[in-house]
Design a protein around this motif. Structure first.
Motif, PDB file in Angstrom:
ATOM      1  N   HIS A  75       0.854  -1.188   0.000  1.00 30.37           N
ATOM      2  CA  HIS A  75       0.000   0.000   0.000  1.00 30.37           C
ATOM      3  C   HIS A  75       0.885   1.233   0.000  1.00 30.37           C
ATOM      4  O   HIS A  75       2.083   1.149   0.296  1.00 30.37           O
ATOM      5  CB  HIS A  75      -0.893   0.008   1.255  1.00 30.37           C
ATOM      6  CG  HIS A  75      -0.092   0.109   2.525  1.00 30.37           C
ATOM      7  ND1 HIS A  75       0.533  -0.970   3.104  1.00 30.37           N
ATOM      8  CD2 HIS A  75       0.228   1.169   3.310  1.00 30.37           C
ATOM      9  CE1 HIS A  75       1.184  -0.596   4.186  1.00 30.37           C
ATOM     10  NE2 HIS A  75       1.021   0.699   4.336  1.00 30.37           N
ATOM     11  N   HIS A  88       4.559  -0.291   0.019  1.00 28.36           N
ATOM     12  CA  HIS A  88       5.298  -1.054   1.017  1.00 28.36           C
ATOM     13  C   HIS A  88       4.327  -1.914   1.820  1.00 28.36           C
ATOM     14  O   HIS A  88       3.112  -1.654   1.833  1.00 28.36           O
ATOM     15  CB  HIS A  88       6.097  -0.127   1.940  1.00 28.36           C
ATOM     16  CG  HIS A  88       5.216   0.797   2.724  1.00 28.36           C
ATOM     17  ND1 HIS A  88       4.660   1.936   2.182  1.00 28.36           N
ATOM     18  CD2 HIS A  88       4.760   0.727   3.995  1.00 28.36           C
ATOM     19  CE1 HIS A  88       3.906   2.527   3.091  1.00 28.36           C
ATOM     20  NE2 HIS A  88       3.944   1.820   4.206  1.00 28.36           N
ATOM     21  N   ASP A 131       1.146   5.043   1.850  1.00 30.69           N
ATOM     22  CA  ASP A 131       0.658   5.603   3.110  1.00 30.69           C
ATOM     23  C   ASP A 131      -0.170   6.865   2.890  1.00 30.69           C
ATOM     24  O   ASP A 131       0.120   7.660   1.986  1.00 30.69           O
ATOM     25  CB  ASP A 131       1.846   5.975   4.008  1.00 30.69           C
ATOM     26  CG  ASP A 131       2.145   4.857   4.996  1.00 30.69           C
ATOM     27  OD1 ASP A 131       1.714   3.719   4.748  1.00 30.69           O
ATOM     28  OD2 ASP A 131       2.813   5.135   6.022  1.00 30.69           O
ATOM     29  N   GLN A 154       8.677   8.311   3.134  1.00 34.75           N
ATOM     30  CA  GLN A 154       8.546   7.694   4.453  1.00 34.75           C
ATOM     31  C   GLN A 154       9.899   7.130   4.885  1.00 34.75           C
ATOM     32  O   GLN A 154      10.616   6.546   4.076  1.00 34.75           O
ATOM     33  CB  GLN A 154       7.514   6.572   4.441  1.00 34.75           C
ATOM     34  CG  GLN A 154       7.404   5.941   5.823  1.00 34.75           C
ATOM     35  CD  GLN A 154       6.266   4.945   6.009  1.00 34.75           C
ATOM     36  OE1 GLN A 154       6.031   4.515   7.104  1.00 34.75           O
ATOM     37  NE2 GLN A 154       5.587   4.586   4.936  1.00 34.75           N
TER      38      GLN A 154
END
Ligand SMILES: [Fe+2]
Length: 366
Positions: free
Chosen positions: A188, A329, A190, A201
């Motif tokens: 997915h 991720h 974030d 991230q």
């Protein structure tokens, strides 16, 4: 590229194309001490307050400099190279080519953390690597005292969210997000419900005693290029329809509308969003929805396929920095009874990495 003068006019020529440089454009670049602050390179005057009919009184061109005298009494001495640079639209980051990768990617680059790391050439290499692959891993980053905050703020500034300045990723009771359980997390991106979506991230492994809990990454760029080739209709509809992404907890309701595949003004890849727990498709024509649901199913198959996914174990001290607009991720499940699995995470924005990269490029004259 070259510059020519004719009848008090300046011409710029590139690959057979010749155009006149507007006198006002040159006047805005007047750069003597009275007009530009040498330290910050910021203007000391407001160009919107100048007369519009600026004319050139005198011109001189040498090998390295263009000298211009204007009819308002000011003059400029401009390095020819700086004019070339503006016309070639050089953007250090845009011109780093993305490298497509899938599960065959092996031995990806690791960068060893060291003292004063953020001011070293190695950091520049790491950032180039980040822009090529969408992620980079740093080894042996100190794990004490929330060092992730220090790390993020040494590249740029932390992007604080309602999860705080940084967040702890470990299984905990009554979680407000599945990330804080030991369940598997499918690939997915974030926070697709934010506007703007956090760009980068950072995940820093503090402890990892469990045998599962592998980190997974998928390149959204590679996947969408493949989809475009194999299923152009699916690619098109996913890049046209805006869906609603939503996050709700006790203190906040966040939502934003966006395409799962977002393209830039030249129809090139800009960003992917994918989080099938959080997306709400709009009520459009039934036929279009038929196509949309098939397209979403297909891209989900691609994102979840082992063909595109890499898996690896983060060890204590490993710090993964990934592009949240490009990569997906996730993680495999783990058994919390085996021991601790503790990561810390935070977000930073692209201007941080871009600014750092340009600074290091300038510093090392690369
Ligand atoms: Fe996540």
């Amino acid at each position: 590229m070259k510059i020519e003068l004719k009848d008090k006019k300046v011409f710029f020529e590139d690959r057979g194309l010749k155009k006149e440089i507007h006198p006002f454009w040159l006047r805005e670049r007047v750069n003597s001490d009275n007009f530009v602050d040498k330290r910050t390179q910021q203007r000391l005057f407001d160009p919107t307050e100048l007369k519009e009919n600026i004319k050139i009184d005198n011109l001189n061109l040498s090998k390295d400099f263009l000298e211009v005298k204007f009819n308002d009494g000011t003059s400029a001495k401009l390095p020819v190279q700086s004019i070339f640079k503006e016309f070639s639209n050089i953007n250090e980051v845009k011109f780093i080519n993305k490298i497509e990768w899938d599960s065959s990617l092996k031995n990806f680059n690791h960068f060893e953390f060291q003292d004063n790391f953020f001011e070293q050439k190695e950091m520049y290499k790491a950032l180039i690597n980040f822009y090529q692959y969408g992620f980079v891993i740093f080894k042996n980053v100190p794990t004490k005292n929330n060092f992730i905050v220090n790390f993020a703020n040494s590249i740029g500034s932390i992007r604080r969210t309602n999860f705080g300045e940084f967040f702890d990723v470990k299984s905990k009771p009554n979680p407000n997000d599945l990330a804080y359980t030991s369940l598997p997390l499918a690939p997915h991106t974030d926070n697709p419900y934010r506007n703007p979506v956090p760009c980068i991230q950072i995940l820093h492994c503090i402890e990892n005693d469990v045998s599962g809990g592998l980190s997974t990454l998928v390149d959204g760029y590679t996947v969408t290029q493949q989809l475009k080739k194999d299923f152009p209709d699916f690619y098109q509809i996913l890049s046209e329809i805006k869906v609603r992404f939503q996050f709700i907890d006790q203190s906040v309701v966040l939502e934003d509308w966006a395409e799962m595949i977002q393209l830039d003004e030249k129809e090139n890849f800009k960003q992917v969003r994918f989080s099938p727990r959080l997306d709400f498709v709009p009520l459009i024509d039934k036929k279009r929805l038929d196509l949309y649901y098939s397209a979403r199913k297909k891209i989900s198959e691609f994102y979840n396929s082992s063909k595109f996914r890499i898996e690896f174990k983060l060890l204590p001290g490993d710090l993964l920095m990934m592009d949240n607009h490009r990569l997906l991720h996730g993680r495999t499940s783990y058994d919390a009874n085996e021991g601790n699995r503790f990561l810390q995470g935070c977000y930073i924005d692209y201007d941080s990495t871009e600014g750092k990269l340009k600074h290091l490029k300038r510093k090392f004259k690369l």
